[in-house]
Design an enzyme around this catalytic site. Structure first.
Site, PDB file in Angstrom:
ATOM      1  N   HIS A 169       0.797  -1.135   0.168  1.00  0.00           N
ATOM      2  CA  HIS A 169      -0.390   0.398   0.046  1.00  0.00           C
ATOM      3  C   HIS A 169       1.103   1.636   0.020  1.00  0.00           C
ATOM      4  CE1 HIS A 169       1.004  -0.191   4.393  1.00  0.00           C
ATOM      5  NE2 HIS A 169       0.789   0.688   4.045  1.00  0.00           N
ATOM      6  N   ASP A 201       0.889   5.479   1.968  1.00  0.00           N
ATOM      7  CA  ASP A 201      -0.309   6.140   3.881  1.00  0.00           C
ATOM      8  C   ASP A 201      -0.983   7.064   2.733  1.00  0.00           C
ATOM      9  OD1 ASP A 201       0.732   4.274   4.494  1.00  0.00           O
ATOM     10  OD2 ASP A 201       2.539   5.901   5.279  1.00  0.00           O
ATOM     11  N   HIS A 235       4.794  -0.031   0.223  1.00  0.00           N
ATOM     12  CA  HIS A 235       5.416  -1.087   0.681  1.00  0.00           C
ATOM     13  C   HIS A 235       4.823  -1.819   1.751  1.00  0.00           C
ATOM     14  CE1 HIS A 235       3.487   3.245   2.645  1.00  0.00           C
ATOM     15  NE2 HIS A 235       3.560   2.282   3.729  1.00  0.00           N
ATOM     16  N   ARG A 271       5.770  -9.305  16.062  1.00  0.00           N
ATOM     17  CA  ARG A 271       6.507  -8.047  15.778  1.00  0.00           C
ATOM     18  C   ARG A 271       5.098  -6.802  16.432  1.00  0.00           C
ATOM     19  NH1 ARG A 271       6.353  -3.684  11.225  1.00  0.00           N
ATOM     20  NH2 ARG A 271       8.322  -3.097  10.977  1.00  0.00           N
TER      21      ARG A 271
END
Length: 338
Positions: free
Chosen positions: A211, A213, A274, A284
């Protein structure tokens, strides 16, 4: 006691049972070795004119050439980051039924998110959970009082940091730099806590789907496990974690100006696709700050001719939501080409 894990496999069983979807990475370019993002020392902005101008040039070059960079001497103390991480882990350890309860921490409806209810394929599915919180709601957090203090300290610093970086990028374009102070207010910006649980079907799912941002800037603090990847020269590369740095990436809006980074800059600054990879054994964590304009802010290109027609941030967000609900994916700025 209830499990803290979201019921990914049970809720999205049809996605994982589809034999035609063996892996979201099928036919994808190979990922290169760890890639070190450009590293910029922000302390140089407070030095003499020559050092300041060199630092500003490094920021503008990184934003135009890659769309991603990392910064050190950013003003967020290691103690604040450590406290925030500790409280974030404790929050995500709460039973799933409590996290999914909209009354948790007195947050607005929809702040807790997991998976993707609109996904029709694994390419649209994210194996992750998050608390996506408007800045205006941080001061009212309840039940987890210990998370409010480090979060407020982090947000205060990165809010100023985002303003400074945005002003540098605007000045580099010869545009009005006080636009961001007037339109990107705490009431329009967001703080997000992310957790990527261990994924038993790691080859089949993303932690966060590819995607860009939908903001001007994102400032990210990631842990040292790694997993963030971005597109560079047509292939995915893995971002090498730096324990001393915050990651900055350009959002769609800085491409057209008046405002939005990539929109705002009329394509000079790059909003790069990204994603986050899953890990079969380890969880994570990351936290992100989204630098957004108010909904009534008008976006138009900085420069002539403009690549994009004039639109408001509210119109942009509504179009993104419609596209995600109807197709499972974000279309973004191509919807607003002139």
């Amino acid at each position: 006691m209830d499990s803290s894990e979201p019921p990914f496999l049970r809720t999205y069983s049809t996605l994982f049972e589809d034999s035609t979807q063996k892996s979201v990475h099928k036919n994808k370019p190979l990922v290169a070795a760890d890639y070190e993002l450009p590293l910029i020392d922000l302390s140089c902005l407070s030095l003499g004119e020559a050092d300041r101008r060199q630092c500003e040039g490094e920021i503008a070059d990184a934003a135009s050439q890659l769309g991603f960079f990392q910064v050190v001497n950013h003003g967020v103390s290691p103690d604040v980051l450590a406290r925030m991480h500790h409280e974030q882990v404790d929050l995500f350890r709460q039973p799933f039924s409590e996290k999914a309860d909209e009354r948790l921490m007195n947050l607005p409806v929809g702040c807790y998110r997991w998976g993707n209810p609109n996904a029709t394929s694994l390419m649209q599915f994210s194996w992750s959970e998050a608390f996506h919180i408007p800045l205006s709601n941080i001061s009212g957090l309840r039940d987890f009082d210990t998370i409010r203090s480090p979060t407020e300290e982090f947000v205060e610093v990165v809010s100023d940091l985002a303003q400074r970086i945005a002003e540098v990028l605007a000045d580099n374009l010869g545009c009005k730099s006080d636009f961001f102070a007037e339109n990107c207010l705490p009431s329009s910006c967001y703080f997000r806590m992310n957790r990527y649980p261990p994924c038993p079907v790691a080859p089949q799912a993303h932690g966060l789907v590819p995607h860009t941002d939908s903001d001007f800037l994102t400032i990210l603090c990631q842990d040292q496990l790694g997993g963030l990847q971005l597109v560079k020269d047509g292939s995915w590369v893995s971002v090498k974690p730096n324990p001393d740095a915050l990651v900055v990436n350009i959002g769609d809006l800085f491409q057209t100006w008046k405002p939005m980074m990539q929109a705002w800059s009329n394509g000079v600054y790059k909003s790069i696709e990204h994603r986050v990879m899953t890990n079969q054994k380890f969880e994570r964590f990351s936290v992100a700050y989204f630098f957004c304009p108010s909904y009534d802010t008008v976006i138009q290109g900085c420069g002539e001719p403009s690549l994009y027609r004039e639109f408001s941030f509210e119109e942009y967000r509504e179009q993104v939501q419609q596209d995600v609900e109807s197709t499972g994916s974000k279309v973004g700025l191509p919807r607003f080409l002139a």
